[in-house]
Design an enzyme around this catalytic site. Sequence first.
Site, PDB file in Angstrom:
ATOM      1  N   ASP A 289      -7.209   3.456  -2.402  1.00  0.00           N
ATOM      2  CA  ASP A 289      -7.059   2.562  -3.543  1.00  0.00           C
ATOM      3  C   ASP A 289      -7.124   3.443  -4.789  1.00  0.00           C
ATOM      4  OD1 ASP A 289      -8.205  -0.848  -4.123  1.00  0.00           O
ATOM      5  OD2 ASP A 289      -6.831   0.438  -5.239  1.00  0.00           O
TER       6      ASP A 289
HETATM    7  C1  GLC Z   1      -6.198  -1.608  -7.645  1.00  0.00           C
HETATM    8  C2  GLC Z   1      -6.446  -2.635  -6.609  1.00  0.00           C
HETATM    9  C3  GLC Z   1      -5.416  -2.647  -5.516  1.00  0.00           C
HETATM   10  C4  GLC Z   1      -4.047  -2.328  -6.085  1.00  0.00           C
HETATM   11  C5  GLC Z   1      -4.083  -0.925  -6.675  1.00  0.00           C
HETATM   12  C6  GLC Z   1      -2.740  -0.520  -7.287  1.00  0.00           C
HETATM   13  O1  GLC Z   1      -7.303  -1.138  -8.288  1.00  0.00           O
HETATM   14  O2  GLC Z   1      -7.728  -2.630  -6.006  1.00  0.00           O
HETATM   15  O3  GLC Z   1      -5.458  -3.937  -4.905  1.00  0.00           O
HETATM   16  O4  GLC Z   1      -3.072  -2.402  -5.058  1.00  0.00           O
HETATM   17  O5  GLC Z   1      -5.081  -0.804  -7.670  1.00  0.00           O
HETATM   18  O6  GLC Z   1      -2.475  -1.308  -8.405  1.00  0.00           O
END
Ligand code: GLC
Length: 742
Positions: A289
Amino acid sequence: MLKTLNNSFLLISITILLFSHKAYSQAKSYESQTDSIISLMTLEEKAGQLNQISSGLGWGPVIKQEDLAEQKLLVKEGRVGSFLNAIGVNLTREFQKVAVEESRLKIPLLFGLDVIHGFKTTFPIPLAEASSWDPVAVEKSARIAAKEAASSGIHWTFAPMVDIARDPRWGRIAEGSGEDTYLGSVMAEARVKGFQGNLNSAENIIACVKHFAAYGAAEGGRDYNTVDISDRTLREVYLPPFKAALDAGARTFMCSFNEIAGVPSSANRYLLTDILRGEWNFTGFVVSDWNSIGELVQHRMAADLKDAARLALNAGVDMDMESRAYVANLPEFIKQNKINIKDVDEAIRRILRIKFELGLFDNPYKYCNIESEKTNILSKENKEAALDVAHKSIVLLKNNNVLPIRKDIKSIAVIGPLANSKSDPLGCWAALGNPNDVVTLLEGIKHKVPETKVRYAMGCSINGDSKEGFNEAIKIAKESDIVILTLGEEGNMTGEASSRSTIVLPGVQEDLAKEIYKTGKPVVVVLMNGRPLSIQWISENVPSILETWFLGIQSGNAIADVLFGDFNPCGKLPVTFPRTVGQVPIYYNHKSTGRPGIAFVKFTSKYFDLPLTPLYPFGFGLSYTKFDYGKIELSTVQISPDGKLTASIDVKNIGNYDGEEVVQLYIRDDVASVTRPVKELKGFKKILLKKGETKKVEFEIEKDQLAFYNKDMKWNVEPGTFKVFIGTNSEDCKEASFKVTD
Ligand code: GLC
């Protein structure tokens, strides 16, 4: 005759051999091509292939020129393997051109984006879609989102989010399918099939199952907070939707921010390698993430970013989203033999495999069709599909004969800040959803009953404490035949980093409702929210209540169709509504405990200042008609552990409207070697019944619905008695029993 048969058999078998050889040779060629590419890569190019950075200014195709120049240079040097938030055929083509025409190894880029519930045609938030209990509709929603995103250069969505959530304080409950493992698994499968379909087509995108794992179990419902659950709970409650997504073909996973019992997912080899690859044979890749690798330092599991990179790679994180830990440290690590280069090569192999499967090596510009971008987005068909899913996502919580409203009604007062909001109905993670494309509830009502005198007053803001607007609202209520009162949350009060310490209506909305109620006019409350809300006073006093969540661009039309009877509501809650936040966590498939709560019996498990039950139970939802359930019939009352039986029940529509009903099957293992939930959803069927019609609904019950992890953590069925519950929600069911023999 025999000769002919032999010949056709021979022909068929040769064809099968050729096809399987083609598929095998294609995969073989991928693998051999991947090996040759890896053999040519410098250490810096290897680290670069594992590096994902965000382009654009977060959400739009807008990018600062100096950023664009810098990012194109990184691509040319082979130091980026993927972008997120690079949107649009023109921008993605520009990056791809540098990658495949100017860089040394010409490896195509992968473009990812959070396409959660629509790309530009915004569908209902996932929690709303789960309320439809309609996997066909949900798959279609994902299909359309994929086609629109693919038409705009996107290869890969960071969805479906399949986190089970039992705590409505957690803002990300809006992004998932609620509290139940079975319903969550069905929705996970539907979304993966919708997004991915057949990857040979340029209208499908790679799915990314997130957030692996148990992100929704954050203590206190506080986002990013500690998760400490048993292996049994992890495997029985939180993992099955991920496995369902994998079985549906999902090609990537995203690890979560949280720790599980002391080990953050981004450094959790047990999760990412032992389970995901060892037990489940996952062959795709894992992306972190956003900066979750870097956050291993904040978790205080890594001393620094170098340490974090080593821990994450060894755990099984293949691609680094935005921490830059890999690109900055892996070359040095390899030179110093601090990590095994084979692990780096394997991570690269997994990523290149997906790029091959997507066809990007054959045609890097496969998703750069400017014509598709013009024709496939926000089309009439897409908007019609969004309306269909929105209809099905609406849950009727209460109706004392106020709904449906007659279309010849003379005057309506529409009150509340959400009734006239263009942005809130988009909800969280709305990608390129545009408020200008949203039909508000006020617009939907005016369009539905053009002859009726429709007046609007905001009454109050969603979250403010001013009551200055109350008098105007009360005035138009008194002068109208009926009041439609919208209450709820701002669209951005749920989603990431949006945990609330309470789940009451924000601001002074409940005070407004009490003032409107005093006018004595019939009132319909329309809820627009991204989490269960504790609305006890509303529930006890207001005659009709619709739960509409955030329904996307067709919000106003969908709700108006339900209000005036052009669509008979059929949604069911995918999550329990607590009476107050003090009951949280409260969910239907709870354990018995040694002192099951009994009203008015002191020494039993309950609060003495609240009833035992929730405000609305899991699976609850009314209709304008009424369904009557007969007696459960079992094909047998005794089976072997590997046996099966059929449970059936007659359901009759005894009301005055045709309607759809979600018939739900729950099962309880009465006595087992470990404690078991009081019941668990193990099946459901959504049926249409014309008024007066009866249908027999049948469910097969077999091993998979009866098995669990026993005291030795072995998945099996134990002999003993089981209860079958079939009904209209998790509390209102008919019962029967059967036995599993030794
Ligand atoms: C975030 C989220 C995730 C998302 C990623 C990209 O912080 O937790 O769900 O896909 O960033 O935007």
